[in-house]
Design a protein around this motif. Sequence first.
Motif, mmCIF file in Angstrom:
data_model
loop_
_atom_site.group_PDB
_atom_site.id
_atom_site.type_symbol
_atom_site.label_atom_id
_atom_site.label_comp_id
_atom_site.label_asym_id
_atom_site.label_seq_id
_atom_site.Cartn_x
_atom_site.Cartn_y
_atom_site.Cartn_z
ATOM 1 N N THR A 108 0.859 -1.181 0.000
ATOM 2 C CA THR A 108 0.000 0.000 0.000
ATOM 3 C C THR A 108 0.896 1.232 0.000
ATOM 4 O OG1 THR A 108 -0.119 -0.007 2.422
ATOM 5 C CG2 THR A 108 -1.881 -1.182 1.226
ATOM 6 N N THR A 109 0.276 2.397 -0.122
ATOM 7 C CA THR A 109 1.035 3.648 -0.132
ATOM 8 C C THR A 109 0.443 4.603 0.899
ATOM 9 O OG1 THR A 109 1.524 3.376 -2.479
ATOM 10 C CG2 THR A 109 1.819 5.578 -1.559
ATOM 11 N N ALA A 110 1.300 5.153 1.745
ATOM 12 C CA ALA A 110 0.859 6.102 2.770
ATOM 13 C C ALA A 110 1.529 7.443 2.516
ATOM 14 C CB ALA A 110 1.216 5.603 4.162
ATOM 15 N N ALA A 111 0.729 8.505 2.542
ATOM 16 C CA ALA A 111 1.239 9.873 2.422
ATOM 17 C C ALA A 111 1.002 10.590 3.735
ATOM 18 C CB ALA A 111 0.530 10.606 1.286
ATOM 19 N N TYR A 112 2.057 11.170 4.282
ATOM 20 C CA TYR A 112 1.972 12.021 5.465
ATOM 21 C C TYR A 112 1.977 13.464 4.977
ATOM 22 C CZ TYR A 112 3.666 7.904 8.060
ATOM 23 O OH TYR A 112 3.828 6.658 8.596
ATOM 24 N N LEU A 113 0.926 14.213 5.274
ATOM 25 C CA LEU A 113 0.816 15.612 4.879
ATOM 26 C C LEU A 113 0.820 16.453 6.149
ATOM 27 C CD1 LEU A 113 -2.070 14.987 2.345
ATOM 28 C CD2 LEU A 113 0.374 15.071 1.857
ATOM 29 N N LEU A 114 1.744 17.398 6.245
ATOM 30 C CA LEU A 114 1.907 18.198 7.454
ATOM 31 C C LEU A 114 1.621 19.656 7.160
ATOM 32 C CD1 LEU A 114 4.457 15.931 7.295
ATOM 33 C CD2 LEU A 114 4.414 16.579 9.690
ATOM 34 N N GLU A 115 0.774 20.254 7.999
ATOM 35 C CA GLU A 115 0.394 21.653 7.837
ATOM 36 C C GLU A 115 0.569 22.373 9.165
ATOM 37 O OE1 GLU A 115 -3.596 24.255 6.759
ATOM 38 O OE2 GLU A 115 -3.746 22.099 6.980
ATOM 39 N N PRO A 116 1.457 23.395 9.213
ATOM 40 C CA PRO A 116 1.593 24.145 10.464
ATOM 41 C C PRO A 116 0.312 24.922 10.772
ATOM 42 C CG PRO A 116 3.072 25.021 8.759
ATOM 43 C CD PRO A 116 2.318 23.884 8.157
ATOM 44 N N ILE A 117 -0.093 24.872 12.027
ATOM 45 C CA ILE A 117 -1.261 25.624 12.500
ATOM 46 C C ILE A 117 -0.843 26.272 13.808
ATOM 47 C CG2 ILE A 117 -3.657 25.486 13.270
ATOM 48 C CD1 ILE A 117 -3.919 22.929 11.620
ATOM 49 N N GLY A 118 -0.409 27.530 13.740
ATOM 50 C CA GLY A 118 0.108 28.192 14.948
ATOM 51 C C GLY A 118 1.314 27.438 15.465
ATOM 52 N N ASP A 119 1.258 27.044 16.747
ATOM 53 C CA ASP A 119 2.352 26.287 17.361
ATOM 54 C C ASP A 119 2.174 24.776 17.191
ATOM 55 O OD1 ASP A 119 3.594 28.600 18.241
ATOM 56 O OD2 ASP A 119 2.532 28.591 20.168
ATOM 57 N N SER A 120 1.158 24.370 16.470
ATOM 58 C CA SER A 120 0.845 22.953 16.282
ATOM 59 C C SER A 120 1.013 22.555 14.820
ATOM 60 C CB SER A 120 -0.601 22.674 16.701
ATOM 61 O OG SER A 120 -0.807 22.984 18.052
ATOM 62 N N THR A 121 0.771 21.288 14.554
ATOM 63 C CA THR A 121 0.822 20.764 13.189
ATOM 64 C C THR A 121 -0.381 19.868 12.971
ATOM 65 O OG1 THR A 121 3.244 20.781 13.174
ATOM 66 C CG2 THR A 121 2.158 19.356 11.560
#
Length: 161
Positions: A108-121
């Motif tokens: 299978t294929t897994a994509a990790y997408l990260l988006e900064p939101i203030g001090d969090s992700t």
Amino acid sequence: MLYLSLPQAMANADTVMASAELPASPDEVVAALVTGEVERWWGSADTYRMTSWNADLRLGGSWSVVVRSADGRHLPASGEFLEIEMPRRIVQTRRYDWDHPTLGRKETTAAYLLEPIGDSTRLTICHGGFAGFPDAAAEHAEGWARVLGWLQGYLGARSPI
């Protein structure tokens, strides 16, 4: 005090989507996901633990891990990194190197997408390749929600946020 919502996950016939807000920077989240740090948080005594993590974090690089189950079995898994856009996106193949009860050895294929939101992700995981394996998709949705909960707890315990 920062209040984070519980991780969410769902599946259709082919794809699992999971998401969580994590009290850490994107760089810290990536480190927790693709370095030896994964052995510190991914798992629990009553389910399984990740051991023997190894990764060559580059395009075409491989990764491997041994999952030690609560009943003492050692279950290897591995894959390859297909895309790396640090610290926004990592895409990797995933394969159990044993006969998984609902997925076998299907890749299978897994994509990790990260988006900064203030001090969090906000971490969103898109895990595809489950066509023809609906039970595996449902099982992996539950699994990703649990894993994101572990990650949220781990990062929260060491975060000053």
